[in-house]
Design an enzyme around this catalytic site. Structure first.
Site, PDB file in Angstrom:
ATOM      1  N   VAL A  34       0.877  -1.385   0.078  1.00  0.00           N
ATOM      2  CA  VAL A  34       0.099  -0.028   0.024  1.00  0.00           C
ATOM      3  C   VAL A  34       0.947   1.126   0.036  1.00  0.00           C
ATOM      4  O   VAL A  34       1.526   1.366   0.974  1.00  0.00           O
ATOM      5  CB  VAL A  34      -1.133  -0.062   1.162  1.00  0.00           C
ATOM      6  CG1 VAL A  34      -1.856   1.352   1.301  1.00  0.00           C
ATOM      7  CG2 VAL A  34      -1.700  -1.216   1.428  1.00  0.00           C
ATOM      8  N   ILE A  35       0.909   2.147  -1.015  1.00  0.00           N
ATOM      9  CA  ILE A  35       1.990   3.233  -1.291  1.00  0.00           C
ATOM     10  C   ILE A  35       0.765   4.426  -1.048  1.00  0.00           C
ATOM     11  O   ILE A  35      -0.236   4.621  -1.732  1.00  0.00           O
ATOM     12  CB  ILE A  35       2.498   3.120  -2.780  1.00  0.00           C
ATOM     13  CG1 ILE A  35       3.081   1.893  -2.798  1.00  0.00           C
ATOM     14  CG2 ILE A  35       3.400   4.427  -2.759  1.00  0.00           C
ATOM     15  CD1 ILE A  35       3.964   1.444  -4.286  1.00  0.00           C
ATOM     16  N   THR A  73      -4.589  11.171  -1.214  1.00  0.00           N
ATOM     17  CA  THR A  73      -5.831  11.115  -0.639  1.00  0.00           C
ATOM     18  C   THR A  73      -5.711  10.266   0.780  1.00  0.00           C
ATOM     19  O   THR A  73      -4.827   9.583   0.966  1.00  0.00           O
ATOM     20  CB  THR A  73      -7.113  10.461  -1.466  1.00  0.00           C
ATOM     21  OG1 THR A  73      -6.586   9.101  -1.658  1.00  0.00           O
ATOM     22  CG2 THR A  73      -6.980  11.265  -2.570  1.00  0.00           C
ATOM     23  N   HIS A 116      -7.031   7.493   1.307  1.00  0.00           N
ATOM     24  CA  HIS A 116      -7.390   6.113   1.027  1.00  0.00           C
ATOM     25  C   HIS A 116      -6.150   5.459   1.539  1.00  0.00           C
ATOM     26  O   HIS A 116      -6.525   4.042   2.044  1.00  0.00           O
ATOM     27  CB  HIS A 116      -7.320   5.983  -0.659  1.00  0.00           C
ATOM     28  CG  HIS A 116      -7.442   4.771  -1.193  1.00  0.00           C
ATOM     29  ND1 HIS A 116      -6.505   3.921  -1.630  1.00  0.00           N
ATOM     30  CD2 HIS A 116      -8.742   4.064  -1.153  1.00  0.00           C
ATOM     31  CE1 HIS A 116      -6.995   2.876  -1.992  1.00  0.00           C
ATOM     32  NE2 HIS A 116      -8.249   2.595  -1.821  1.00  0.00           N
ATOM     33  N   ARG A 149      12.401  -1.819   0.497  1.00  0.00           N
ATOM     34  CA  ARG A 149      11.640  -2.919   1.474  1.00  0.00           C
ATOM     35  C   ARG A 149      11.581  -4.305   0.580  1.00  0.00           C
ATOM     36  O   ARG A 149      10.993  -5.205   1.419  1.00  0.00           O
ATOM     37  CB  ARG A 149      10.460  -2.545   2.248  1.00  0.00           C
ATOM     38  CG  ARG A 149      11.036  -1.097   3.105  1.00  0.00           C
ATOM     39  CD  ARG A 149       9.936  -0.416   3.596  1.00  0.00           C
ATOM     40  NE  ARG A 149      10.268   0.221   4.645  1.00  0.00           N
ATOM     41  CZ  ARG A 149      11.072   1.632   4.455  1.00  0.00           C
ATOM     42  NH1 ARG A 149      11.213   1.726   3.186  1.00  0.00           N
ATOM     43  NH2 ARG A 149      11.546   2.522   5.538  1.00  0.00           N
TER      44      ARG A 149
END
Length: 158
Positions: free
Chosen positions: A83-84, A88, A90, A129
């Site tokens: 998840v980047i 927003t 989100h 990572r």
């Protein structure tokens, strides 16, 4: 007095491992998958005891993990995704719900769920990572799963 210590090892007992993988940001996630599979195999897990299950994205991983845990066919679940952060809110919703959902699955079913879902601020951090200078978080999650399977086996034997 001698204190007794119980801790897991990275020696792979006979066991089956499910990798629940979010497809979104696949350019990063595939490196996590490779790292996890490599770590498991290097520690004695047969490739035939590893199953990769693909979900659309990180938000969907907890439900898939729950279904896998309900089956009782796997000794550990390794959740992998990325998840980047964008512009927003989100990111916060997806990262938070994925994390909470996976913890809930682990607690509800007593199955180790190793967290290898990257939650990062940039593509650069994700790449770092997933196999470059910050190591491979997929491999680290696989090692965590191995250790937890070993630890729980010892606790259940007591």
């Amino acid at each position: 007095m001698t204190l007794k210590t119980i801790e897991g090892t990275f020696i792979a007992p006979k066991g089956r491992y499910a990798l629940v993988v979010g497809r979104f940001n696949s350019f990063v996630v595939e490196s996590l998958v490779s790292g996890a599979v490599d770590a498991l195999v290097r520690h004695g897990v047969s490739e035939s005891d590893i199953t990769i299950i693909r979900a659309p994205g990180a938000f969907e991983i907890p439900l898939v993990a729950q279904k896998v845990a309900q089956q009782g066919a796997y000794d550990a679940i390794i959740a992998l995704g990325a998840v980047i952060r964008g512009g927003t809110p989100h990111f916060e919703y997806v990262a938070g719900e994925c994390t909470k959902g996976l913890a809930q699955v682990s607690m509800e079913f007593g199955v180790p769920v190793a967290f290898g879902v990257l939650t990062v601020d940039s593509i650069e951090q994700a790449i770092e990572r997933s196999g470059t200078k910050a190591g491979n978080k997929g491999a680290e999650a696989a090692l965590s799963a191995l250790e937890m399977v070993s630890l729980l086996a010892q606790l259940e034997a007591k």
